[in-house]
Each structure stands twice: as C-alpha cells, then as structure tokens.
Design a protein around this motif. Structure first.
Motif, PDB file in Angstrom:
ATOM      1  N   TYR A 249       0.838  -1.212   0.000  1.00 30.50           N
ATOM      2  CA  TYR A 249       0.000   0.000   0.000  1.00 30.50           C
ATOM      3  C   TYR A 249       0.865   1.250   0.000  1.00 30.50           C
ATOM      4  O   TYR A 249       0.527   2.249  -0.612  1.00 30.50           O
ATOM      5  CB  TYR A 249      -0.920   0.003   1.225  1.00 30.50           C
ATOM      6  CG  TYR A 249      -1.822   1.215   1.277  1.00 30.50           C
ATOM      7  CD1 TYR A 249      -3.011   1.232   0.554  1.00 30.50           C
ATOM      8  CD2 TYR A 249      -1.488   2.335   2.020  1.00 30.50           C
ATOM      9  CE1 TYR A 249      -3.843   2.338   0.567  1.00 30.50           C
ATOM     10  CE2 TYR A 249      -2.311   3.451   2.042  1.00 30.50           C
ATOM     11  CZ  TYR A 249      -3.482   3.443   1.324  1.00 30.50           C
ATOM     12  OH  TYR A 249      -4.297   4.549   1.345  1.00 30.50           O
TER      13      TYR A 249
ATOM     14  N   THR B  70     -12.723   5.579   0.554  1.00 32.62           N
ATOM     15  CA  THR B  70     -11.278   5.353   0.444  1.00 32.62           C
ATOM     16  C   THR B  70     -10.918   4.618  -0.835  1.00 32.62           C
ATOM     17  O   THR B  70      -9.771   4.251  -1.047  1.00 32.62           O
ATOM     18  CB  THR B  70     -10.780   4.513   1.636  1.00 32.62           C
ATOM     19  OG1 THR B  70     -11.435   3.232   1.627  1.00 32.62           O
ATOM     20  CG2 THR B  70     -11.061   5.208   2.961  1.00 32.62           C
TER      21      THR B  70
ATOM     22  N   GLY C 234      -8.660  -4.794   3.718  1.00 34.46           N
ATOM     23  CA  GLY C 234      -9.433  -3.975   2.804  1.00 34.46           C
ATOM     24  C   GLY C 234     -10.679  -4.704   2.334  1.00 34.46           C
ATOM     25  O   GLY C 234     -10.895  -5.877   2.669  1.00 34.46           O
TER      26      GLY C 234
ATOM     27  N   PRO D  33      -9.371   0.339   1.287  1.00 32.38           N
ATOM     28  CA  PRO D  33      -8.699   0.068   2.554  1.00 32.38           C
ATOM     29  C   PRO D  33      -9.685   0.206   3.713  1.00 32.38           C
ATOM     30  O   PRO D  33     -10.504   1.142   3.733  1.00 32.38           O
ATOM     31  CB  PRO D  33      -7.609   1.138   2.614  1.00 32.38           C
ATOM     32  CG  PRO D  33      -7.332   1.440   1.169  1.00 32.38           C
ATOM     33  CD  PRO D  33      -8.682   1.351   0.484  1.00 32.38           C
TER      34      PRO D  33
ATOM     35  N   ASP E 194     -11.243  -1.038  -4.795  1.00 31.82           N
ATOM     36  CA  ASP E 194     -10.407  -1.452  -3.669  1.00 31.82           C
ATOM     37  C   ASP E 194     -10.551  -0.407  -2.562  1.00 31.82           C
ATOM     38  O   ASP E 194     -10.247   0.765  -2.759  1.00 31.82           O
ATOM     39  CB  ASP E 194      -8.953  -1.544  -4.146  1.00 31.82           C
ATOM     40  CG  ASP E 194      -7.997  -2.009  -3.061  1.00 31.82           C
ATOM     41  OD1 ASP E 194      -7.924  -1.359  -2.004  1.00 31.82           O
ATOM     42  OD2 ASP E 194      -7.295  -3.007  -3.291  1.00 31.82           O
TER      43      ASP E 194
END
Length: 335
Positions: free
Chosen positions: A89, A109, A159, A135, A133
């Motif tokens: 990340y 996010t 996530g 988190p 995606d």
C-alpha cells in the motif's frame, strides 16, 4: 540494516532454481523467468495441484506493485475482506502510524488503479477489468519503520472489494462509495472464502501453494504459482544463522515464531500480499519478505493468519460501541 521486502512468489518443490529479483528491479531477466505461471500449472499434468490451484486462485489478485488475498466473504454483505502488505500500500499513504479504521459507510477510500482479481468465469486471462479497492483497517506501525524495514508482525492491513468494476484507462479512477447491496462475484468454485474455517495454522513440513502477481507483467500477466514446504521453528531459527553467515540482510532480523512462518523457497518481485494456502485450500498467511543474496538459504517470510486474527480481534474489542457498529458488518464473519 538493508532489509528486503519481498513482492515474491514461492518456488521450491517444483524443482526449479532461479535468481531472486530485488524490489528495485521489477523486470525479471529472461534467464530467471522459470517460476511457473498459473497457466503452466493449469495446462500441466498434476491433477492434484491443478485442483488445489483452482480452489484458491480466484481469491488472489493484483494490488498496485504487489498482490492481495481475499481472506473471506463471510461478512454481512458478502463482500471480499482482503489482506495485503503495508509496504504494498505504501505506509506513507496512511495518515497515522496508529491503528485506525475507515468508516466505509460514509468515507470513500476506494480506488480502481491497478486493482484486479481473476474473472468470475474462471478464465486464466486477468484481462483489463479493474475492481474497486477500499482500505478498511491498518494496525499499529512502528514510528521508525519504512516500506523496506517493516517486520512481518506489522506488515499487513485489511481492505474490502465490492462489485464495482471498470475497464483500464487513464488514472486515477475512483469508484462510488462501497456498494453493499450485492455480494462480491468471485471465482470460488468450492466456496473457500465462505467455508466454516477459511484459514488455518501452518504446520511444519506441510507442502503449501503460493499464488501472486509478479511485477513483471509481460512474462506473468496472469500470475505465478509455486509449491513449497513450511519450516519448523527450529529450522527457521537455523536458517537465520545461515543467512547471517551468508551476509543476507534477513539474517539480521530475528525469527518471530508468534507472527510469522518460513517457507523454504525462492521468489521473484511482485508477490508481497500473495496468499499461501494448505492442501485443503485454507489461507495460512501472506508473503512479505525473502532472502535474496546468492548462496544464502532461500526462504520466504509470511505473516500468519493465526497472528492477524487476534490482532484484529483486539483492535475491534478496543473500539467504542458506536465504532464497532461501523466496522463489524465488514469483518463479523472472521471475528
């Protein structure tokens, strides 16, 4: 200490020897392109290995310069609760080194950029479809840690993946707020991510399969796979001494039996966050570090799910009742 986070794939019992590829050299030289591709295994003759690979490969995807692994879909919404490595990340992206969660019911996010999972029809080709995606939770990170010096015990985060998808194109692309109305569509023919026990503890001597996505997209567009052996705690401690003698930086990092396990294997760049599974398809951990010095023992360090789960539980139990209501729908099935 010059530590080496892996972004790698396991390689041992398939009997192939390759040179490891450091993180700052993401393209593997042709002489090193001998790690099996997913399609190499699926088009091979080992039916047991093919069966196991099909059981797990749909839940491992690409995440930026590394990989991510869907741990479970046993939450209230049937979305994908995934695990990846903090260094994948990029820890500078977190706004705090202290553990924190993101309220996905009101906070967006999400990003599509370089986030992919295999197609739901079980095809080998990863294609050009991006998935959303989000988190969700990261845990405490030491104040002095960097992306290359993170220890396994703090190199993981959680996530969420939902059903929002878009074709690859100019970046950045952002999804809408996480969609909870429809369970994640996933290639999971034996419902591994919905099993009563989605994970297990690594057992010394057992053979494990590892799946991930090398940075070398040209030669590994659809991921790589290998099959290796878990070392005992005694063997892992002995490997540390051999690494130190060989001058590999991993020898300077003590083995932490409570947080990690070693697999006797080699690796190539791009696989941090990739999953390691036992012969039943249960998730044992995610890959985070590896040795890479020529002549040194070839080992992969992986964070144990049996370590991640109590860290998650402790974090959750420390939240206020209001915050528990925000987080629990996404993680309830693995608490």
């Amino acid at each position: 200490m010059q530590a080496k986070t892996i972004l790698t794939v396991l390689l041992i019992s398939v009997g192939i020897a390759v040179q490891s590829c450091k993180r700052n050299n993401p393209v593997v030289p042709k002489s090193e392109q001998t790690v099996p591709k997913i399609e190499d295994i699926l088009n091979g003759n080992d039916q047991n290995l093919i069966s196991l690979l099909n059981k797990v490969r749909g839940s491992v995807g690409r995440r930026g310069p590394g990989s991510k692994t869907i741990w479970s879909r046993k939450n209230d919404y049937g979305l994908g609760l995934y695990i990846s490595a903090n260094h994948v990340y990029n820890i500078s992206g977190w706004n705090s080194r202290n553990a924190q969660f993101f309220d996905l019911s009101s906070e967006n996010t999400g990003i599509f950029e370089t986030s992919q999972i295999p197609p739901t029809n079980g095809g080998i080709d990863l294609g050009n479809t991006l998935v959303a995606d989000f988190p969700l939770i990261h845990f405490d990170i030491s104040s002095g840690a960097t992306n290359t010096t993170l220890l396994p015990g703090e190199d993981f985060y959680l996530g969420i993946i939902d059903n929002q998808r878009t074709p690859q194109g100019p970046f950045p692309k952002y999804p809408e707020l996480v969609k909870t109305s429809e369970p994640l569509q996933l290639y999971d023919p034996e419902h591994r991510t919905k099993a009563t026990q989605t994970w297990n503890t690594a057992v010394a001597g057992e053979k494990v399969i590892a799946v991930g996505y090398p940075q070398d997209n040209i030669n590994y567009p659809n991921g790589a796979v290998a099959y290796g052996k878990v070392l005992s705690n005694k063997e892992a401690a002995e490997a540390i001494q051999k690494l130190k003698i060989a001058g590999d930086a991993e020898g300077d990092i003590p083995y932490n039996a409570s947080a990690e396990f070693f697999t006797e294997a080699q690796a190539i760049a791009g696989m941090s966050g990739g999953g390691i599974f036992n012969s039943s398809g249960q998730l044992l951990g995610i890959m985070v570090r590896a040795s890479d010095k020529e002549g040194a023992p070839k080992i992969i360090r992986s964070v144990k799910i049996s370590y991640i789960k109590p860290v998650l539980t402790e974090f959750y139990n420390g939240l206020s009742e209001v915050d528990k209501i925000k987080v629990s729908p996404f993680i309830r099935g693995e608490l």
